[in-house]
Design a protein around this motif. Structure first.
Motif, short mmCIF file in Angstrom:
data_model
loop_
_atom_site.label_atom_id
_atom_site.label_comp_id
_atom_site.label_asym_id
_atom_site.label_seq_id
_atom_site.Cartn_x
_atom_site.Cartn_y
_atom_site.Cartn_z
N ALA A 1 0.82 -1.21 0.00
CA ALA A 1 0.00 0.00 0.00
C ALA A 1 0.85 1.26 0.00
CB ALA A 1 -0.94 -0.01 1.21
N SER A 2 1.90 1.29 0.83
CA SER A 2 2.74 2.49 0.88
C SER A 2 3.46 2.69 -0.45
CB SER A 2 3.74 2.40 2.03
OG SER A 2 4.58 1.27 1.91
N ALA A 3 3.91 1.61 -1.08
CA ALA A 3 4.60 1.74 -2.37
C ALA A 3 3.64 2.23 -3.45
CB ALA A 3 5.19 0.39 -2.77
N GLN A 4 2.44 1.68 -3.50
CA GLN A 4 1.48 2.09 -4.52
C GLN A 4 1.05 3.55 -4.30
OE1 GLN A 4 1.82 -0.38 -7.04
NE2 GLN A 4 -0.28 0.26 -7.32
N ALA A 5 0.90 3.95 -3.05
CA ALA A 5 0.52 5.34 -2.77
C ALA A 5 1.62 6.29 -3.22
CB ALA A 5 0.23 5.51 -1.27
N LEU A 6 2.87 5.94 -2.99
CA LEU A 6 3.98 6.79 -3.41
C LEU A 6 4.08 6.83 -4.93
CD1 LEU A 6 6.58 5.64 -0.75
CD2 LEU A 6 5.62 7.94 -0.96
N ALA A 7 3.88 5.69 -5.57
CA ALA A 7 3.90 5.66 -7.03
C ALA A 7 2.80 6.56 -7.59
CB ALA A 7 3.73 4.23 -7.54
N GLY A 8 1.66 6.61 -6.88
CA GLY A 8 0.57 7.47 -7.31
C GLY A 8 0.88 8.94 -7.21
N ALA B 1 10.71 5.75 -9.11
CA ALA B 1 11.52 4.75 -8.41
C ALA B 1 11.20 4.81 -6.93
CB ALA B 1 13.00 4.98 -8.64
N ILE B 2 11.18 3.63 -6.30
CA ILE B 2 10.86 3.52 -4.88
C ILE B 2 11.81 2.50 -4.27
CG2 ILE B 2 9.11 2.78 -3.21
CD1 ILE B 2 7.01 3.81 -5.21
N THR C 1 -9.20 7.57 2.62
CA THR C 1 -10.44 6.87 2.95
C THR C 1 -10.26 5.36 2.78
OG1 THR C 1 -11.29 6.91 0.68
CG2 THR C 1 -11.77 8.83 2.09
N TYR C 2 -11.22 4.61 3.28
CA TYR C 2 -11.22 3.16 3.08
C TYR C 2 -11.17 2.85 1.58
CZ TYR C 2 -12.88 -1.66 3.02
OH TYR C 2 -13.00 -3.02 2.80
N GLU C 3 -11.98 3.59 0.81
CA GLU C 3 -12.03 3.36 -0.63
C GLU C 3 -10.69 3.66 -1.30
OE1 GLU C 3 -14.27 5.02 1.10
OE2 GLU C 3 -15.97 3.60 0.98
N ASP C 4 -9.98 4.70 -0.81
CA ASP C 4 -8.67 5.03 -1.36
C ASP C 4 -7.70 3.85 -1.20
OD1 ASP C 4 -9.45 7.61 -2.03
OD2 ASP C 4 -8.76 8.46 -0.11
N ILE C 5 -7.67 3.27 -0.02
CA ILE C 5 -6.75 2.16 0.24
C ILE C 5 -7.18 0.92 -0.54
CG2 ILE C 5 -5.72 0.70 2.00
CD1 ILE C 5 -4.87 3.63 2.11
#
Length: 263
Positions: free
Chosen positions: A30-37, A42-43, A248-252
């Motif tokens: 989740a943290s990687a996908q949020a940062l990519a967003g 690169a992560i 939000t829950y939906e965001d995650i």
């Protein structure tokens, strides 16, 4: 003026751009996908969070399996992945090289290897073994002269020189925040210099002006996230509304759905 080493690795190319590579470090999907967003191409991963997440010590070569498991989850995503592998989880260069090949097989394009102030020749041998076994992998060779309190400029440069001679594609000096020392290292190195961002140290624009090629966030985001969680629960317990943004829950939920569609 440093001459970029020839590489087919697009991650390596990010170290030779007009602006430094700002590398955020994730600790789960989740943290990687949020940062990519947020647009990060690169992560990296952070060994502290990987260890803390499973109740193991950081820097003790205890999380080889967990590190590879996280790399397997993240390596197939749209961003370029660099893995914090502590000291390689072994003192045997061949074992470290084997682990590096496993990382490449699951999609990683970079690896961070720290010396923990062990023997210079041993760490150099690990770097050479990794580059021989997986030449396409960007090896970021870390020395802990400042991180562990030595703060010796001569020792730092001596170690970094040995590591770049062994084939390291970049070098990393966490804990180094002095402007003069950073500028001096940049001038004397043949490979990109990676600095760990510190809220007490130079800001990103100043690091860029000094010639730093890569700025890592390390465990900072993980620690900030944990700090925000503790702050929120204290506010709730005291009868206050928690401050600060929260997805939000939906965001995650969408982060996981997006990854499934990407696969």
């Amino acid at each position: 003026m440093r001459t970029p080493r020839a590489t087919a690795n697009p991650f390596g190319g990010l170290h030779h751009a007009d602006t430094p590579l700002l590398l955020p470090n994730a600790w789960d999907h989740a943290s990687a996908q949020a940062l990519a967003g947020r647009g990060f191409r690169a992560i990296g991963t952070t060994s502290l969070a990987v260890a803390a997440g499973v109740g193991l010590p950081d820097g003790a070569s205890a999380t080889r399996d967990e590190t590879l498991r996280l790399a397997r989850i993240l390596g197939s995503q749209s961003f370029l992945l660099s893995v914090d592998a502590e000291s390689g989880f072994s003192e045997d260069p061949d074992d470290v090289a084997e682990f590096a090949c496993q990382l490449v097989a699951v999609g990683a394009v970079g690896i961070n290897l720290e010396d923990g102030l062990g023997a210079v020749d041993r760490h150099a041998a690990k770097i050479a073994a990794v580059k021989a076994a997986a030449p396409e992998l960007f090896v970021n060779a870390r020395t802990d002269t400042y991180w562990l309190g030595e703060r010796d400029e001569t020792e730092t440069l001596s170690r970094l020189d040995a590591y770049q001679q062994a084939g390291a594609d970049g070098v990393f000096v966490p804990g180094l925040t002095g402007v003069r020392e950073i500028a001096a290292l940049v001038a004397q190195l043949d490979v990109p210099l990676n600095i760990l961002y510190s809220p007490a140290g130079p800001p990103v624009p100043q690091l860029a002006d000094l010639g730093v090629s890569r700025i890592s966030l390390g465990s900072l985001l993980y620690r900030r996230a944990l700090g925000a969680a503790l702050e929120a629960v204290d506010q709730i317990r005291e009868g206050r509304r928690p401050s600060g943004p929260a997805p939000t829950y939906e965001d995650i939920h969408r982060l996981g759905a997006d990854a499934v569609r990407h696969d």
